[in-house]
Write an enzyme that holds these catalytic residues in place. Structure first.
Site, PDB file in Angstrom:
ATOM      1  CG  HIS A 285      -2.261  -0.590   0.913  1.00  0.00           C
ATOM      2  ND1 HIS A 285      -3.144  -0.052   0.020  1.00  0.00           N
ATOM      3  CD2 HIS A 285      -2.839  -1.717   1.382  1.00  0.00           C
ATOM      4  CE1 HIS A 285      -4.216  -0.816  -0.055  1.00  0.00           C
ATOM      5  NE2 HIS A 285      -4.051  -1.846   0.762  1.00  0.00           N
TER       6      HIS A 285
ATOM      7  CG  HIS B  40      -6.383  -5.496   7.933  1.00  0.00           C
ATOM      8  ND1 HIS B  40      -5.564  -4.523   7.415  1.00  0.00           N
ATOM      9  CD2 HIS B  40      -7.598  -5.289   7.412  1.00  0.00           C
ATOM     10  CE1 HIS B  40      -6.271  -3.755   6.610  1.00  0.00           C
ATOM     11  NE2 HIS B  40      -7.510  -4.185   6.587  1.00  0.00           N
TER      12      HIS B  40
ATOM     13  CG  ASP C 138      -7.857  -5.004   1.663  1.00  0.00           C
ATOM     14  OD1 ASP C 138      -8.273  -4.580   2.747  1.00  0.00           O
ATOM     15  OD2 ASP C 138      -6.649  -5.051   1.372  1.00  0.00           O
TER      16      ASP C 138
HETATM   17  N1  LIG Z   1      -6.649   2.841   6.470  1.00  0.00           N
HETATM   18  C1  LIG Z   1      -7.387   2.639   5.404  1.00  0.00           C
HETATM   19  O1  LIG Z   1      -8.541   2.218   5.489  1.00  0.00           O
HETATM   20  C2  LIG Z   1      -6.802   2.900   4.017  1.00  0.00           C
HETATM   21  C3  LIG Z   1      -7.460   2.408   2.884  1.00  0.00           C
HETATM   22  C4  LIG Z   1      -6.924   2.698   1.644  1.00  0.00           C
HETATM   23  C5  LIG Z   1      -5.776   3.502   1.535  1.00  0.00           C
HETATM   24  N2  LIG Z   1      -5.167   3.951   2.653  1.00  0.00           N
HETATM   25  C6  LIG Z   1      -4.023   4.853   2.565  1.00  0.00           C
HETATM   26  O2  LIG Z   1      -4.388   5.960   1.728  1.00  0.00           O
HETATM   27  C7  LIG Z   1      -3.215   6.545   1.212  1.00  0.00           C
HETATM   28  C8  LIG Z   1      -3.419   6.964  -0.263  1.00  0.00           C
HETATM   29  O3  LIG Z   1      -2.499   7.973  -0.575  1.00  0.00           O
HETATM   30  P1  LIG Z   1      -2.208   8.564  -2.043  1.00  0.00           P
HETATM   31  O4  LIG Z   1      -1.113   9.566  -1.911  1.00  0.00           O
HETATM   32  O5  LIG Z   1      -2.035   7.425  -2.967  1.00  0.00           O
HETATM   33  O6  LIG Z   1      -3.548   9.270  -2.501  1.00  0.00           O
HETATM   34  P2  LIG Z   1      -4.421  10.473  -1.928  1.00  0.00           P
HETATM   35  O7  LIG Z   1      -5.580  10.612  -2.843  1.00  0.00           O
HETATM   36  O8  LIG Z   1      -4.688  10.286  -0.475  1.00  0.00           O
HETATM   37  O9  LIG Z   1      -3.524  11.795  -2.075  1.00  0.00           O
HETATM   38  C9  LIG Z   1      -3.269  12.467  -3.272  1.00  0.00           C
HETATM   39  C10 LIG Z   1      -3.373  13.973  -3.022  1.00  0.00           C
HETATM   40  O10 LIG Z   1      -2.417  14.366  -2.034  1.00  0.00           O
HETATM   41  C11 LIG Z   1      -2.101  15.744  -2.219  1.00  0.00           C
HETATM   42  N3  LIG Z   1      -0.660  15.950  -2.205  1.00  0.00           N
HETATM   43  C12 LIG Z   1       0.294  15.195  -2.802  1.00  0.00           C
HETATM   44  N4  LIG Z   1       1.509  15.734  -2.591  1.00  0.00           N
HETATM   45  C13 LIG Z   1       1.327  16.859  -1.868  1.00  0.00           C
HETATM   46  C14 LIG Z   1       2.207  17.849  -1.336  1.00  0.00           C
HETATM   47  N5  LIG Z   1       3.515  17.786  -1.494  1.00  0.00           N
HETATM   48  N6  LIG Z   1       1.662  18.858  -0.630  1.00  0.00           N
HETATM   49  C15 LIG Z   1       0.327  18.943  -0.436  1.00  0.00           C
HETATM   50  N7  LIG Z   1      -0.552  18.027  -0.917  1.00  0.00           N
HETATM   51  C16 LIG Z   1      -0.046  17.009  -1.626  1.00  0.00           C
HETATM   52  C17 LIG Z   1      -2.648  16.160  -3.562  1.00  0.00           C
HETATM   53  O11 LIG Z   1      -3.736  17.025  -3.364  1.00  0.00           O
HETATM   54  C18 LIG Z   1      -3.091  14.856  -4.220  1.00  0.00           C
HETATM   55  O12 LIG Z   1      -4.236  15.031  -5.003  1.00  0.00           O
HETATM   56  C19 LIG Z   1      -2.093   5.536   1.461  1.00  0.00           C
HETATM   57  O13 LIG Z   1      -1.301   6.044   2.536  1.00  0.00           O
HETATM   58  C20 LIG Z   1      -2.828   4.256   1.912  1.00  0.00           C
HETATM   59  O14 LIG Z   1      -2.113   3.462   2.832  1.00  0.00           O
HETATM   60  C21 LIG Z   1      -5.656   3.694   3.890  1.00  0.00           C
HETATM   61  N1  LIG Z   2      -6.182  -2.544   2.808  1.00  0.00           N
HETATM   62  C1  LIG Z   2      -6.740  -1.210   2.665  1.00  0.00           C
HETATM   63  C2  LIG Z   2      -7.167  -0.725   4.037  1.00  0.00           C
HETATM   64  O1  LIG Z   2      -6.141  -0.738   4.920  1.00  0.00           O
HETATM   65  C3  LIG Z   2      -7.919  -1.151   1.755  1.00  0.00           C
HETATM   66  C4  LIG Z   2      -7.676  -1.492   0.323  1.00  0.00           C
HETATM   67  C5  LIG Z   2      -8.214  -0.924  -0.768  1.00  0.00           C
HETATM   68  N2  LIG Z   2      -7.750  -1.590  -1.835  1.00  0.00           N
HETATM   69  C6  LIG Z   2      -7.000  -2.556  -1.432  1.00  0.00           C
HETATM   70  N3  LIG Z   2      -6.918  -2.486  -0.118  1.00  0.00           N
HETATM   71 ZN   LIG Z   3      -5.365  -3.433   1.030  1.00  0.00          ZN
END
Ligand SMILES: NC(=O)c1ccc[n+]([C@@H]2O[C@H](COP(=O)([O-])OP(=O)(O)OC[C@H]3O[C@@H](n4cnc5c(N)ncnc54)[C@H](O)[C@@H]3O)[C@@H](O)[C@H]2O)c1
Ligand SMILES: N[C@H](CO)Cc1c[nH]c[nH+]1
Ligand SMILES: [Zn+2]
Length: 424
Positions: A258, A323, A356
């Site tokens: 992730h 998890h 997931d």
């Molecule tokens: N706990 C959960 O249930 C769960 C589920 C799915 C994903 N996640 C987490 O979600 C996160 C997804 O992150 P992502 O980055 O791929 O997508 P994201 O959509 O969260 O972030 C992208 C956005 O971040 C902003 N950004 C990027 N760089 C920046 C900067 N330097 N300054 C200010 N803003 C900035 C921008 O606006 C951009 O559109 C991962 O950390 C993943 O582990 C958690």
């Molecule tokens: N494992 C993530 C939550 O921690 C959720 C997710 C979305 N797609 C795949 N995995």
């Molecule tokens: Zn996942």
């Protein structure tokens, strides 16, 4: 992965520590973005899309043409998979809608609760490093079942200014018609304050990166409700000597991929298993397209050898993982001992990735030890439970002395009079 053998209790605190990130600089950036959006609304969002997503947008909302063409752009097999997952998620979340019976607490006093959907909700769908369209189902389906009147979805646009078609398709399946091309803190600000085109919402849901999480926490201080601070993904596997090393390695990698800030943990009483899992990890990570990300997460992760599986269970409860996977001979009995976890996967046939996407449970879960006190997203997260009571004259007579006695002891005479005036 760091291997820790037979730790003393004093070492447990360090073992349970999540990867530390100093978010001082992140908070500064986020405060600045929140101010920009509050002041300049849509114009600020268009500028943020240019700056952070590299997208030149003519307008912020995906229009009907873009939404309809998304369906045609997806492979039929993916649409079938999304629909199958949606059916299971709907079945599980529908089961959470329960009518509660009214209770006659005393003769002539009837009390009951009614669940009422939150009027306006905002869903954030991450799109930076992977378009998490599965999260659309996890939030959109319970929002619909709860009866939320207005659902606004925000997600970062791609460089071509478009939203990933699978996000649009999943949104349509959930009955969501307002999809806004905004990511990060800007999206959270728009949902919290509203702009000319985006309505302000009452509660914001969804995971995201550190900018999203910080923005949710800041707007919460200003009175907008949020689901929970869902941070970097994590998994804890509890396994004994009989467990399959290949399955464990695959489960650890599924969360490690992730992000570099994900954390995975293996707790076991078998030294031989550790050797096999390490070999499997090395072999499997080499074949992953996101292997570099997964390796970074593994560097910040741990394998712990404990004296017994009972001790491992105790550590798993103390860690309170998002998890928890139980891969041991007595997995069902162990499941009964779980006190702290976001979601639990029992036995060798229950990989975390099944949850997931498609078992039906929700994947938006508490991370960073919040599972000690919080639950994952459910249909309940999208409703308020309003309580009602109705008293007859006899009912009021029956509790009059109780109320007036307590009101006067609190020095609140008017409270007591509101009862007496009716019974005089
Ligand atoms: N706990 C959960 O249930 C769960 C589920 C799915 C994903 N996640 C987490 O979600 C996160 C997804 O992150 P992502 O980055 O791929 O997508 P994201 O959509 O969260 O972030 C992208 C956005 O971040 C902003 N950004 C990027 N760089 C920046 C900067 N330097 N300054 C200010 N803003 C900035 C921008 O606006 C951009 O559109 C991962 O950390 C993943 O582990 C958690
Ligand atoms: N494992 C993530 C939550 O921690 C959720 C997710 C979305 N797609 C795949 N995995
Ligand atoms: Zn996942």
């Amino acid at each position: 992965m760091e291997i820790i053998k037979y730790p003393q209790r004093e070492q447990w605190k360090a073992i349970m520590e999540r990867p530390y990130t100093d978010n001082g600089a992140v908070l500064d950036t986020v405060r600045h973005v929140l101010r920009e959006v509050r002041r300049n609304g849509d114009a600020a969002l268009l500028e943020l899309a240019r700056r952070f997503d590299g997208a030149e947008l003519a307008k912020l909302e995906a229009d009907a043409v873009e939404i309809q063409s998304a369906e045609a752009a997806l492979a039929p097999s993916l649409k079938t998979a999304i629909r199958a997952a949606a059916a299971n998620i709907e079945a599980f979340h529908r089961g959470q809608l329960r009518e509660e019976a009214a209770v006659e607490t005393a003769p002539g006093i009837r009390c009951w609760r009614r669940s009422v959907g939150i009027e306006r909700v905002g869903l954030y769908i991450p799109g930076g490093s992977a378009p998490l369209f599965s999260t659309v189902l996890m939030l959109g389906i319970p929002a619909r079942l709860a009866g939320c009147a207005e659902v606004v979805l925000c997600t970062p646009p791609g460089k071509d200014g478009k939203v990933h078609p699978a996000i649009l398709y999943a949104a349509s399946l959930c009955g969501i018609s307002r999809v806004v091309k905004a990511g990060g803190a800007g999206a959270i600000a728009a949902l919290a304050y509203g702009t000319d085109t985006i309505p302000r919402v009452d509660k914001i849901f969804g995971p995201g990166n550190q900018y999203v999480t910080a923005a949710k926490q800041l707007v919460q201080q200003e009175g907008v409700a949020i689901d929970m601070p869902a941070g970097p993904s994590e998994v804890c596997v509890l396994a004994d000597a009989a467990a399959q090393a290949a399955y464990i390695a695959a489960d650890l990698l599924s969360q490690a991929e992730h992000g570099p800030d994900s954390q995975v943990l293996l707790l076991t009483d078998s030294e031989a298993l550790i050797v096999n899992v390490e070999a499997e990890l090395e072999c499997q990570v080499a074949a992953l397209p996101r292997g570099t990300i997964a390796r970074k997460a593994l560097e910040r992760s741990r394998i712990v050898l404990l004296r017994s599986l009972d001790e491992a269970m105790e550590l798993a409860n103390a860690y309170a993982a998002e998890h928890l996977i139980l891969q041991c001979a007595d997995a069902e009995a162990r499941a009964e001992q779980v006190r702290n976890a976001g979601s639990v996967f029992i036995g060798a046939w229950s990989p975390e990735s099944a949850g997931d996407y498609a078992t039906g449970t929700n994947h938006t879960l508490p991370t960073n030890g919040f599972a000690r006190a919080s639950s994952g997203v459910s249909t309940d997260s999208f409703v308020r439970k309003i309580t009602f009571q109705q008293l007859t004259r006899e009912g009021l007579q029956g509790i009059a002395a109780t109320v007036t006695e307590m009101a006067e002891a609190e020095g609140l005479q008017a409270h007591a009079e509101a009862v007496r005036v009716r019974l005089r």
